[in-house]
Design a protein around this motif. Structure first.
Motif, short mmCIF file in Angstrom:
data_model
loop_
_atom_site.label_atom_id
_atom_site.label_comp_id
_atom_site.label_asym_id
_atom_site.label_seq_id
_atom_site.Cartn_x
_atom_site.Cartn_y
_atom_site.Cartn_z
N VAL A 168 0.83 -1.21 0.00
CA VAL A 168 0.00 0.00 0.00
C VAL A 168 0.87 1.26 0.00
N LEU A 169 1.94 1.26 0.80
CA LEU A 169 2.83 2.42 0.82
C LEU A 169 3.56 2.59 -0.51
N GLY A 170 3.92 1.49 -1.15
CA GLY A 170 4.56 1.57 -2.46
C GLY A 170 3.64 2.19 -3.49
N ILE A 171 2.39 1.76 -3.49
CA ILE A 171 1.40 2.34 -4.41
C ILE A 171 1.17 3.81 -4.08
N SER A 172 1.04 4.13 -2.80
CA SER A 172 0.81 5.50 -2.36
C SER A 172 1.97 6.41 -2.73
N SER A 173 3.18 5.88 -2.69
CA SER A 173 4.33 6.72 -3.00
C SER A 173 4.30 7.19 -4.45
N ILE A 174 3.78 6.37 -5.35
CA ILE A 174 3.67 6.78 -6.75
C ILE A 174 2.53 7.78 -6.92
N ILE A 175 1.41 7.51 -6.28
CA ILE A 175 0.25 8.39 -6.41
C ILE A 175 0.53 9.77 -5.80
N LEU A 176 1.26 9.79 -4.68
CA LEU A 176 1.49 11.03 -3.95
C LEU A 176 2.86 11.65 -4.20
N CYS A 177 3.51 11.27 -5.29
CA CYS A 177 4.89 11.74 -5.52
C CYS A 177 4.99 13.25 -5.67
N CYS A 178 3.93 13.92 -6.03
CA CYS A 178 3.97 15.37 -6.22
C CYS A 178 3.28 16.14 -5.10
N CYS A 179 3.16 15.54 -3.94
CA CYS A 179 2.44 16.18 -2.83
C CYS A 179 3.39 16.64 -1.73
N TRP A 180 4.40 17.41 -2.10
CA TRP A 180 5.30 18.07 -1.16
C TRP A 180 5.88 17.15 -0.11
N GLY A 181 6.41 16.03 -0.49
CA GLY A 181 7.14 15.18 0.44
C GLY A 181 6.40 13.97 0.94
N ILE A 182 5.10 13.92 0.77
CA ILE A 182 4.34 12.79 1.28
C ILE A 182 4.73 11.52 0.54
N ILE B 222 9.63 -2.46 -5.14
CA ILE B 222 9.82 -1.93 -6.49
C ILE B 222 9.01 -0.66 -6.69
N LEU B 223 7.76 -0.66 -6.23
CA LEU B 223 6.91 0.53 -6.37
C LEU B 223 7.46 1.70 -5.55
N ALA B 224 8.02 1.41 -4.38
CA ALA B 224 8.62 2.47 -3.56
C ALA B 224 9.83 3.07 -4.25
N ILE B 225 10.63 2.25 -4.91
CA ILE B 225 11.79 2.77 -5.63
C ILE B 225 11.32 3.65 -6.79
N ILE B 226 10.30 3.22 -7.51
CA ILE B 226 9.74 4.04 -8.59
C ILE B 226 9.19 5.35 -8.03
N GLY B 227 8.52 5.27 -6.87
CA GLY B 227 8.00 6.48 -6.23
C GLY B 227 9.10 7.45 -5.85
#
Length: 105
Positions: free
Chosen positions: A14-28, A65-70
Motif C-alpha cells: 500500500v505504501l509503495g502504491i501511495s508513493s507513486i500516487i502522492l509523488c507530487c504532494c510536497w514530500g508525502i 519496487i513501487l517504492a523505488i519508482i516512487g
C-alpha cells in the motif's frame, strides 16, 4: 508447519502504491517511499532467515519496487521545482501559468 504472512507485507504494498500516487504532494510520496523501503528491508531479512515459515513475499518485493519508482518520481518532481524556482523564477512562472489559463478559457 503452517506458513504465516510476513509482517507488514500488505502495508508495504500500500505504501509503495501511495508513493507513486502522492509523488507530487510536497514530500508525502517521498516519506511513504522511505517507510516502505525500511519495512521491506526488515521483512526481507525476516524472510531470508526462514523462507519456509512465511508467505506473501511477493507483496514485499512488489511494494519495494513501487517504492523505488516512487522515489525516482519524487526526485524528478523536486528537481523540476528547483529548476523552475532557480531558472525561471516563481513570480515569472506564476505569470506564465496565468497567461496560459487565460488563453485556454
Amino acid at each position: 508447519m503452517e506458513q504465516q504472512k510476513l509482517p507488514n507485507s500488505t502495508l508495504i504494498l500500500v505504501l509503495g502504491i501511495s508513493s507513486i500516487i502522492l509523488c507530487c504532494c510536497w514530500g508525502i510520496g517521498g516519506l511513504a517511499s522511505a517507510i516502505a523501503l525500511i519495512l521491506a528491508a526488515k521483512a526481507t531479512k525476516l524472510y531470508k532467515e526462514n523462507p519456509d515459515m512465511y508467505s506473501d513475499y511477493k507483496n514485499v518485493k512488489t511494494g519495494k519496487i513501487l517504492a523505488i519508482i516512487g522515489i525516482v518520481f519524487f526526485v524528478i518532481y523536486i528537481a523540476t521545482v528547483i529548476y523552475i524556482r532557480v531558472v525561471i523564477g516563481a513570480d515569472e512562472f506564476r505569470e506564465m501559468m496565468e497567461e496560459f489559463i487565460e488563453q485556454n478559457q
